[in-house]
Write a protein that holds these residues in place. Sequence first.
Motif, mmCIF file in Angstrom:
data_model
loop_
_atom_site.group_PDB
_atom_site.id
_atom_site.type_symbol
_atom_site.label_atom_id
_atom_site.label_comp_id
_atom_site.label_asym_id
_atom_site.label_seq_id
_atom_site.Cartn_x
_atom_site.Cartn_y
_atom_site.Cartn_z
ATOM 1 N N LYS A 1 0.822 -1.215 0.000
ATOM 2 C CA LYS A 1 0.000 0.000 0.000
ATOM 3 C C LYS A 1 0.851 1.258 0.000
ATOM 4 O O LYS A 1 0.558 2.218 -0.719
ATOM 5 C CB LYS A 1 -0.933 0.011 1.211
ATOM 6 C CG LYS A 1 -1.975 -1.067 1.179
ATOM 7 C CD LYS A 1 -2.761 -1.086 2.475
ATOM 8 C CE LYS A 1 -2.887 -2.524 2.934
ATOM 9 N NZ LYS A 1 -3.589 -2.682 4.167
ATOM 10 N N GLU A 2 1.920 1.249 0.789
ATOM 11 C CA GLU A 2 2.762 2.443 0.879
ATOM 12 C C GLU A 2 3.579 2.704 -0.379
ATOM 13 O O GLU A 2 4.159 3.773 -0.540
ATOM 14 C CB GLU A 2 3.684 2.384 2.113
ATOM 15 C CG GLU A 2 4.642 1.226 2.139
ATOM 16 C CD GLU A 2 4.062 -0.047 2.764
ATOM 17 O OE1 GLU A 2 4.844 -0.990 2.954
ATOM 18 O OE2 GLU A 2 2.846 -0.126 3.041
ATOM 19 N N ASN A 3 3.624 1.740 -1.299
ATOM 20 C CA ASN A 3 4.350 1.914 -2.558
ATOM 21 C C ASN A 3 3.435 2.261 -3.728
ATOM 22 O O ASN A 3 3.919 2.444 -4.840
ATOM 23 C CB ASN A 3 5.162 0.659 -2.880
ATOM 24 C CG ASN A 3 6.287 0.458 -1.887
ATOM 25 O OD1 ASN A 3 6.809 1.407 -1.312
ATOM 26 N ND2 ASN A 3 6.657 -0.783 -1.662
ATOM 27 N N GLN B 1 -0.613 8.635 -2.543
ATOM 28 C CA GLN B 1 -0.873 8.168 -1.188
ATOM 29 C C GLN B 1 -2.075 8.843 -0.538
ATOM 30 O O GLN B 1 -2.756 8.233 0.279
ATOM 31 C CB GLN B 1 0.380 8.330 -0.323
ATOM 32 C CG GLN B 1 1.413 7.255 -0.575
ATOM 33 C CD GLN B 1 0.902 5.883 -0.191
ATOM 34 O OE1 GLN B 1 0.607 5.626 0.959
ATOM 35 N NE2 GLN B 1 0.788 4.983 -1.155
ATOM 36 N N GLN B 2 -2.355 10.074 -0.914
ATOM 37 C CA GLN B 2 -3.546 10.745 -0.366
ATOM 38 C C GLN B 2 -4.811 9.981 -0.754
ATOM 39 O O GLN B 2 -5.734 9.817 0.051
ATOM 40 C CB GLN B 2 -3.626 12.190 -0.861
ATOM 41 C CG GLN B 2 -4.730 12.984 -0.227
ATOM 42 C CD GLN B 2 -4.716 14.435 -0.663
ATOM 43 O OE1 GLN B 2 -3.896 14.870 -1.441
ATOM 44 N NE2 GLN B 2 -5.647 15.201 -0.140
ATOM 45 N N VAL C 1 -4.798 6.647 -1.651
ATOM 46 C CA VAL C 1 -4.693 5.335 -1.009
ATOM 47 C C VAL C 1 -5.206 5.406 0.427
ATOM 48 O O VAL C 1 -5.886 4.495 0.898
ATOM 49 C CB VAL C 1 -3.234 4.815 -1.059
ATOM 50 C CG1 VAL C 1 -3.076 3.533 -0.254
ATOM 51 C CG2 VAL C 1 -2.794 4.603 -2.510
ATOM 52 N N LYS C 2 -4.926 6.497 1.105
ATOM 53 C CA LYS C 2 -5.347 6.643 2.510
ATOM 54 C C LYS C 2 -6.863 6.619 2.677
ATOM 55 O O LYS C 2 -7.347 6.326 3.760
ATOM 56 C CB LYS C 2 -4.741 7.908 3.104
ATOM 57 C CG LYS C 2 -3.267 7.754 3.358
ATOM 58 C CD LYS C 2 -2.630 8.988 3.922
ATOM 59 C CE LYS C 2 -1.143 8.705 4.089
ATOM 60 N NZ LYS C 2 -0.380 9.863 4.439
#
Length: 157
Positions: free
Chosen positions: A144-146, A150-151, A153-154
């Motif tokens: 997930k962190e890759n 990311q905004q 994904v969060k």
Amino acid sequence: MNEFERVEIALKNFHKSMADLKDLDVLINKKDFTCQIGEWLVASLYDGERSTNGIQKDWDIKVGEKNVQVKTHAKASTNSASWTAVKNDVNADVDELIIVVFYEDYKLKAFYKLPWQIALRKNKRSGGRDVINWRDIEEFKIAKENLPKQQLVKLFI
């Protein structure tokens, strides 16, 4: 407040949410919610363009010149199935397969991204259908962190 009044409020909230998601182009047709939220997520992550045709043959999203097929699951904690049905079609107009796995509450559980030719090699016949077992594609799992954006994904963590 009695049970029926609570259900009425919940249904009104649900219908409002569905209408809002349609207005935001997250939901674009009457297909199943799970596949639409997965397609929207993938298109948003990779700046892709979703097919507006609910019966588009082979691919779901165009990312640049690539045709991407997206398969999405929402898995209950009691569901141990860890495979995706994927038609084993060497002539499919697909360049990449993305498998999105949500928990039952639509929090992101797993994300797999692999070239179509590799997906075809990993595809096996099981129970009368073509399937890809997730354990066979672990090297294509993206943490997930890759994932990009990311905004976004969060929203699913």
